[in-house]
Design an enzyme around this catalytic site. Structure first.
Site, PDB file in Angstrom:
ATOM      1  N   ALA A   1      45.829  21.121 -55.864  1.00  0.00           N
ATOM      2  CA  ALA A   1      46.215  21.885 -54.659  1.00  0.00           C
ATOM      3  C   ALA A   1      47.672  22.330 -54.729  1.00  0.00           C
ATOM      4  CB  ALA A   1      45.970  21.041 -53.415  1.00  0.00           C
ATOM      5  N   GLY A   2      48.251  22.317 -55.953  1.00  0.00           N
ATOM      6  CA  GLY A   2      49.620  22.806 -56.109  1.00  0.00           C
ATOM      7  C   GLY A   2      50.649  21.760 -55.744  1.00  0.00           C
TER       8      GLY A   2
ATOM      9  N   LEU B   1      53.034  18.861 -50.772  1.00  0.00           N
ATOM     10  CA  LEU B   1      53.869  19.359 -49.681  1.00  0.00           C
ATOM     11  C   LEU B   1      54.650  18.249 -48.991  1.00  0.00           C
ATOM     12  CD1 LEU B   1      51.477  22.087 -48.219  1.00  0.00           C
ATOM     13  CD2 LEU B   1      53.422  22.385 -49.763  1.00  0.00           C
TER      14      LEU B   1
ATOM     15  N   HIS C   1      58.043  25.051 -64.992  1.00  0.00           N
ATOM     16  CA  HIS C   1      58.338  25.965 -66.108  1.00  0.00           C
ATOM     17  C   HIS C   1      58.123  25.283 -67.455  1.00  0.00           C
ATOM     18  CE1 HIS C   1      61.146  28.787 -63.573  1.00  0.00           C
ATOM     19  NE2 HIS C   1      60.051  28.453 -62.931  1.00  0.00           N
TER      20      HIS C   1
ATOM     21  N   ASP D   1      54.720  31.225 -57.561  1.00  0.00           N
ATOM     22  CA  ASP D   1      55.616  30.829 -58.656  1.00  0.00           C
ATOM     23  C   ASP D   1      54.837  30.181 -59.799  1.00  0.00           C
ATOM     24  OD1 ASP D   1      55.150  28.156 -57.928  1.00  0.00           O
ATOM     25  OD2 ASP D   1      56.974  28.008 -56.721  1.00  0.00           O
TER      26      ASP D   1
HETATM   27  O1  T3D Z   1      59.669  23.450 -54.510  1.00  0.00           O
HETATM   28  C1  T3D Z   1      58.504  23.704 -54.731  1.00  0.00           C
HETATM   29  O2  T3D Z   1      57.709  22.792 -54.803  1.00  0.00           O
HETATM   30  C2  T3D Z   1      58.052  25.111 -54.911  1.00  0.00           C
HETATM   31  C3  T3D Z   1      56.732  25.154 -55.562  1.00  0.00           C
HETATM   32  C4  T3D Z   1      55.631  25.490 -54.882  1.00  0.00           C
HETATM   33  C5  T3D Z   1      54.350  25.531 -55.582  1.00  0.00           C
HETATM   34  C6  T3D Z   1      53.142  25.475 -54.693  1.00  0.00           C
HETATM   35  O3  T3D Z   1      52.123  25.062 -55.197  1.00  0.00           O
HETATM   36  S1  T3D Z   1      53.238  26.028 -53.114  1.00  0.00           S
HETATM   37  C7  T3D Z   1      51.574  25.868 -52.518  1.00  0.00           C
HETATM   38  C8  T3D Z   1      51.273  24.433 -52.173  1.00  0.00           C
HETATM   39  N1  T3D Z   1      49.868  24.238 -51.882  1.00  0.00           N
HETATM   40  C9  T3D Z   1      49.346  24.576 -50.707  1.00  0.00           C
HETATM   41  O4  T3D Z   1      49.987  25.127 -49.835  1.00  0.00           O
HETATM   42  C10 T3D Z   1      47.903  24.197 -50.485  1.00  0.00           C
HETATM   43  C11 T3D Z   1      47.819  23.176 -49.338  1.00  0.00           C
HETATM   44  N2  T3D Z   1      46.469  22.710 -49.202  1.00  0.00           N
HETATM   45  C12 T3D Z   1      45.525  23.430 -48.556  1.00  0.00           C
HETATM   46  O5  T3D Z   1      45.736  24.534 -48.092  1.00  0.00           O
HETATM   47  C13 T3D Z   1      44.167  22.811 -48.484  1.00  0.00           C
HETATM   48  O6  T3D Z   1      44.304  21.422 -48.649  1.00  0.00           O
HETATM   49  C14 T3D Z   1      43.183  23.373 -49.530  1.00  0.00           C
HETATM   50  C15 T3D Z   1      42.788  24.820 -49.133  1.00  0.00           C
HETATM   51  C16 T3D Z   1      43.787  23.379 -50.927  1.00  0.00           C
HETATM   52  C17 T3D Z   1      41.913  22.493 -49.543  1.00  0.00           C
HETATM   53  O7  T3D Z   1      41.397  22.390 -48.228  1.00  0.00           O
HETATM   54  P1  T3D Z   1      40.315  21.297 -47.909  1.00  0.00           P
HETATM   55  O8  T3D Z   1      39.911  21.490 -46.474  1.00  0.00           O
HETATM   56  O9  T3D Z   1      39.235  21.340 -48.923  1.00  0.00           O
HETATM   57  O10 T3D Z   1      41.055  19.864 -48.086  1.00  0.00           O
HETATM   58  P2  T3D Z   1      42.103  19.174 -47.108  1.00  0.00           P
HETATM   59  O11 T3D Z   1      41.381  18.336 -46.110  1.00  0.00           O
HETATM   60  O12 T3D Z   1      43.056  20.193 -46.582  1.00  0.00           O
HETATM   61  O13 T3D Z   1      42.909  18.215 -48.107  1.00  0.00           O
HETATM   62  C18 T3D Z   1      42.401  16.943 -48.525  1.00  0.00           C
HETATM   63  C19 T3D Z   1      43.570  15.983 -48.619  1.00  0.00           C
HETATM   64  O14 T3D Z   1      44.491  16.461 -49.595  1.00  0.00           O
HETATM   65  C20 T3D Z   1      44.342  15.905 -47.287  1.00  0.00           C
HETATM   66  O15 T3D Z   1      44.895  14.602 -47.191  1.00  0.00           O
HETATM   67  P3  T3D Z   1      44.363  13.585 -46.031  1.00  0.00           P
HETATM   68  O16 T3D Z   1      44.549  14.279 -44.725  1.00  0.00           O
HETATM   69  O17 T3D Z   1      42.903  13.372 -46.377  1.00  0.00           O
HETATM   70  O18 T3D Z   1      45.215  12.376 -46.220  1.00  0.00           O
HETATM   71  C21 T3D Z   1      45.470  16.894 -47.533  1.00  0.00           C
HETATM   72  O19 T3D Z   1      46.612  16.662 -46.728  1.00  0.00           O
HETATM   73  C22 T3D Z   1      45.774  16.638 -48.997  1.00  0.00           C
HETATM   74  N3  T3D Z   1      46.417  17.802 -49.613  1.00  0.00           N
HETATM   75  C23 T3D Z   1      45.880  18.992 -49.867  1.00  0.00           C
HETATM   76  N4  T3D Z   1      46.762  19.797 -50.417  1.00  0.00           N
HETATM   77  C24 T3D Z   1      47.910  19.091 -50.494  1.00  0.00           C
HETATM   78  C25 T3D Z   1      47.696  17.808 -49.992  1.00  0.00           C
HETATM   79  N5  T3D Z   1      48.641  16.880 -49.935  1.00  0.00           N
HETATM   80  C26 T3D Z   1      49.862  17.228 -50.406  1.00  0.00           C
HETATM   81  N6  T3D Z   1      50.142  18.460 -50.897  1.00  0.00           N
HETATM   82  C27 T3D Z   1      49.196  19.393 -50.974  1.00  0.00           C
HETATM   83  N7  T3D Z   1      49.475  20.606 -51.542  1.00  0.00           N
END
Ligand code: T3D
Length: 255
Positions: A60-61, A64, A82, A137
């Site tokens: 999921a990248g 956060l 990178h 990125d």
């Molecule tokens: O400085 C820098 O870091 C810059 C670099 C940035 C690079 C990036 O990758 S920025 C983009 C970061 N990623 C996102 O914004 C995606 C965030 N996640 C979501 O939008 C959704 O989780 C998904 C669409 C990917 C999946 O949705 P879904 O409904 O299938 O799953 P969920 O229920 O949202 O997630 C399941 C668990 O994973 C949940 O934890 P919990 O509540 O069961 O304890 C969720 O919080 C966790 N999780 C998902 N994505 C992330 C995450 N935890 C930390 N970071 C995440 N990116």
């Protein structure tokens, strides 16, 4: 349990991102472990590499909850994403992204940095970045533009639209969609096929396609000539020609 697991089956190295509770989101620890795994993959005995995820996520990248854990974002990107994206491109062997599930943000960029993408029918693809006000990125503007073309890449990456595996296949983002139940077996089969291929020719082809995006035709023809001269020096070339003459399957060694 390690946050990145590495296993070896013959000439195939499999790297599994292993934070399933967080959909294998990246932390500094994950980056460091991935860097170590990609260094291991340079071993000449490894002829194909698979990157996949544990549980229902590929990645999921960025985690956060760990934003800014190592200073400013630009420095963090340079020191982590990178390094690993460049390591994937520099590996002189094919790298397969076996997208088992959710693929978002920098996880999507990482998958697109690989040479081949296979997707489970349980996978889906989400830009992610725009959802939190960021730009794509970790190669997200580079690889996705090359895979999809600028209009589609721009529209998708600025929409945060969730793409199914079937849609990703129709767009050419992944080469194959496999039923979740047979995903592991098909992934192993495809990796074994690539590991049994003439590795030097595959590596030279990988480099040539990377260079083609910025070369003139004259430059690229010259690069092809030089690469072909190198390929023609390999044992695999001799074996390929001998196998053709003897009407049998070639047994490539990667040398
Ligand atoms: O400085 C820098 O870091 C810059 C670099 C940035 C690079 C990036 O990758 S920025 C983009 C970061 N990623 C996102 O914004 C995606 C965030 N996640 C979501 O939008 C959704 O989780 C998904 C669409 C990917 C999946 O949705 P879904 O409904 O299938 O799953 P969920 O229920 O949202 O997630 C399941 C668990 O994973 C949940 O934890 P919990 O509540 O069961 O304890 C969720 O919080 C966790 N999780 C998902 N994505 C992330 C995450 N935890 C930390 N970071 C995440 N990116």
């Amino acid at each position: 349990m390690a946050e990145v697991e590495v296993s070896r089956d013959g000439a195939v190295q499999t790297i599994t991102l292993n934070r399933p509770d967080k959909l294998n989101a990246f932390t500094v620890g994950v980056h460091e472990a991935l860097q170590g795994a990609l260094e291991e993959a340079r071993d000449p005995g490894v002829r194909a590499v698979v990157i996949t995820g544990a549980g229902r996520g590929f990645s999921a990248g960025q985690d956060l909850s760990a934003f800014g854990e190592s200073g400013d974002i630009a420095s963090m990107l340079r020191a982590t994403y990178h390094v690993n994206v460049l390591a994937i491109r520099a590996l002189e062997k094919p790298v397969i992204a076996a997208v088992n599930g959710v693929c978002a943000g920098a996880g999507l960029s990482l998958a697109c940095a690989c040479d081949v993408r296979l997707a489970s029918d349980a996978a889906f693809f989400v830009p992610g970045f725009v959802g939190i006000g960021l730009i794509p990125d970790s190669g997200g503007t580079y690889f996705i533009q090359r895979l999809l073309g600028t209009p589609r890449a721009f529209e998708w990456m600025t929409s945060n639209r969730r793409l199914t595996a079937a849609e990703a296949h129709a767009w050419g983002l992944v080469s194959e969609v496999i039923e979740a139940d047979s995903f592991a077996a098909r992934m192993a089969e495809r990796a074994a096929e690539l590991a049994a291929a003439p590795t030097r020719a595959i590596a030279l082809t990988k480099r040539l396609y990377d260079e083609a995006g910025t070369s003139t035709l004259e430059e690229q023809l010259e690069r092809e000539a030089e690469a072909q001269a190198a390929a023609a020096q390999t044992e695999d070339f001799r074996e390929g020609v001998a196998a053709f003459g003897e009407k049998r399957a070639a047994r490539f060694s990667g040398r």
